[in-house]
Scaffold this motif. Sequence first.
Motif, PDB file in Angstrom:
ATOM      1  N   VAL A  35       0.814  -1.220   0.000  1.00 18.87           N
ATOM      2  CA  VAL A  35       0.000   0.000   0.000  1.00 18.87           C
ATOM      3  C   VAL A  35       0.846   1.267   0.000  1.00 18.87           C
ATOM      4  N   GLN A  36       2.142   1.120  -0.205  1.00 16.65           N
ATOM      5  CA  GLN A  36       3.035   2.272  -0.143  1.00 16.65           C
ATOM      6  C   GLN A  36       2.668   3.334  -1.176  1.00 16.65           C
ATOM      7  N   GLY A  37       2.362   2.938  -2.385  1.00 16.68           N
ATOM      8  CA  GLY A  37       2.017   3.897  -3.436  1.00 16.68           C
ATOM      9  C   GLY A  37       0.764   4.683  -3.103  1.00 16.68           C
ATOM     10  N   PHE A  38      -0.258   3.981  -2.614  1.00 14.70           N
ATOM     11  CA  PHE A  38      -1.495   4.664  -2.227  1.00 14.70           C
ATOM     12  C   PHE A  38      -1.258   5.611  -1.063  1.00 14.70           C
ATOM     13  N   ALA A  39      -0.485   5.175  -0.086  1.00 16.50           N
ATOM     14  CA  ALA A  39      -0.207   6.014   1.079  1.00 16.50           C
ATOM     15  C   ALA A  39       0.570   7.265   0.683  1.00 16.50           C
ATOM     16  N   GLN A  40       1.487   7.130  -0.248  1.00 16.68           N
ATOM     17  CA  GLN A  40       2.242   8.299  -0.695  1.00 16.68           C
ATOM     18  C   GLN A  40       1.373   9.273  -1.478  1.00 16.68           C
ATOM     19  N   ARG A  41       0.475   8.746  -2.315  1.00 13.38           N
ATOM     20  CA  ARG A  41      -0.442   9.632  -3.043  1.00 13.38           C
ATOM     21  C   ARG A  41      -1.377  10.356  -2.081  1.00 13.38           C
ATOM     22  N   LEU A  42      -1.846   9.649  -1.067  1.00 14.81           N
ATOM     23  CA  LEU A  42      -2.696  10.279  -0.052  1.00 14.81           C
ATOM     24  C   LEU A  42      -1.922  11.357   0.700  1.00 14.81           C
ATOM     25  N   PHE A  43      -0.665  11.080   0.991  1.00 12.30           N
ATOM     26  CA  PHE A  43       0.163  12.071   1.676  1.00 12.30           C
ATOM     27  C   PHE A  43       0.308  13.336   0.844  1.00 12.30           C
ATOM     28  N   PHE A  44       0.595  13.199  -0.436  1.00 13.04           N
ATOM     29  CA  PHE A  44       0.772  14.377  -1.279  1.00 13.04           C
ATOM     30  C   PHE A  44      -0.537  15.144  -1.463  1.00 13.04           C
ATOM     31  N   LEU A  45      -1.649  14.435  -1.494  1.00 16.06           N
ATOM     32  CA  LEU A  45      -2.948  15.120  -1.541  1.00 16.06           C
ATOM     33  C   LEU A  45      -3.165  15.926  -0.265  1.00 16.06           C
ATOM     34  N   CYS A  46      -2.923  15.307   0.885  1.00 19.51           N
ATOM     35  CA  CYS A  46      -3.086  16.006   2.164  1.00 19.51           C
ATOM     36  C   CYS A  46      -2.070  17.127   2.313  1.00 19.51           C
ATOM     37  N   LEU A  47      -0.860  16.930   1.795  1.00 14.91           N
ATOM     38  CA  LEU A  47       0.156  17.970   1.858  1.00 14.91           C
ATOM     39  C   LEU A  47      -0.300  19.207   1.083  1.00 14.91           C
ATOM     40  N   SER A  48      -0.889  18.991  -0.080  1.00 13.44           N
ATOM     41  CA  SER A  48      -1.377  20.138  -0.850  1.00 13.44           C
ATOM     42  C   SER A  48      -2.576  20.793  -0.172  1.00 13.44           C
ATOM     43  N   LEU A  49      -3.435  20.003   0.465  1.00  8.01           N
ATOM     44  CA  LEU A  49      -4.564  20.573   1.208  1.00  8.01           C
ATOM     45  C   LEU A  49      -4.097  21.414   2.391  1.00  8.01           C
ATOM     46  N   VAL A  50      -3.139  20.903   3.143  1.00  4.62           N
ATOM     47  CA  VAL A  50      -2.625  21.641   4.305  1.00  4.62           C
ATOM     48  C   VAL A  50      -1.866  22.886   3.847  1.00  4.62           C
ATOM     49  N   ALA A  51      -1.142  22.800   2.748  1.00  5.40           N
ATOM     50  CA  ALA A  51      -0.438  23.977   2.233  1.00  5.40           C
ATOM     51  C   ALA A  51      -1.424  25.052   1.802  1.00  5.40           C
ATOM     52  N   THR A  52      -2.486  24.653   1.127  1.00  5.66           N
ATOM     53  CA  THR A  52      -3.529  25.607   0.731  1.00  5.66           C
ATOM     54  C   THR A  52      -4.206  26.190   1.955  1.00  5.66           C
ATOM     55  N   LEU A  53      -4.484  25.352   2.932  1.00  3.00           N
ATOM     56  CA  LEU A  53      -5.102  25.808   4.170  1.00  3.00           C
ATOM     57  C   LEU A  53      -4.199  26.789   4.907  1.00  3.00           C
ATOM     58  N   THR A  54      -2.893  26.563   4.854  1.00  4.00           N
ATOM     59  CA  THR A  54      -1.947  27.470   5.496  1.00  4.00           C
ATOM     60  C   THR A  54      -2.009  28.854   4.849  1.00  4.00           C
ATOM     61  N   VAL A  55      -2.063  28.899   3.534  1.00  4.19           N
ATOM     62  CA  VAL A  55      -2.152  30.185   2.836  1.00  4.19           C
ATOM     63  C   VAL A  55      -3.486  30.867   3.148  1.00  4.19           C
ATOM     64  N   LEU A  56      -4.568  30.099   3.141  1.00  2.00           N
ATOM     65  CA  LEU A  56      -5.888  30.674   3.436  1.00  2.00           C
ATOM     66  C   LEU A  56      -5.994  31.143   4.885  1.00  2.00           C
ATOM     67  N   SER A  57      -5.287  30.474   5.777  1.00  2.00           N
ATOM     68  CA  SER A  57      -5.390  30.813   7.199  1.00  2.00           C
ATOM     69  C   SER A  57      -4.738  32.150   7.530  1.00  2.00           C
ATOM     70  N   LEU A  58      -3.951  32.697   6.615  1.00  2.00           N
ATOM     71  CA  LEU A  58      -3.350  34.004   6.848  1.00  2.00           C
ATOM     72  C   LEU A  58      -4.409  35.078   7.066  1.00  2.00           C
ATOM     73  N   SER A  59      -5.582  34.885   6.481  1.00  2.00           N
ATOM     74  CA  SER A  59      -6.646  35.875   6.629  1.00  2.00           C
ATOM     75  C   SER A  59      -7.460  35.679   7.911  1.00  2.00           C
TER      76      SER A  59
END
Length: 91
Positions: A35-59
Amino acid sequence: MPTFSAQTYLYGFVLIQVAGLFAGWWARVSEGSSVQGFAQRLFFLCLSLVATLTVLSLSFGPGACISCGATLSVMVLTATWDFSQQKQFVS
């Protein structure tokens, strides 16, 4: 467009951050498994969500920004840190 309360946004922030931390841990633990491939894809999806959330949280204020930034940093450290017990020395 429906309006959401501050509490709903807070729950969304917390849910995304917890999911991101879990995905980072799972990507690390699943290393070498089927399941390593699926877990890594999930990680990168969550990483992009948290990064977007970090930018949005500035407001939203400094508390939200610090929380999201800290989660982003911990996710990156969790995914890149080598937890194996083998000691390798370069000579």
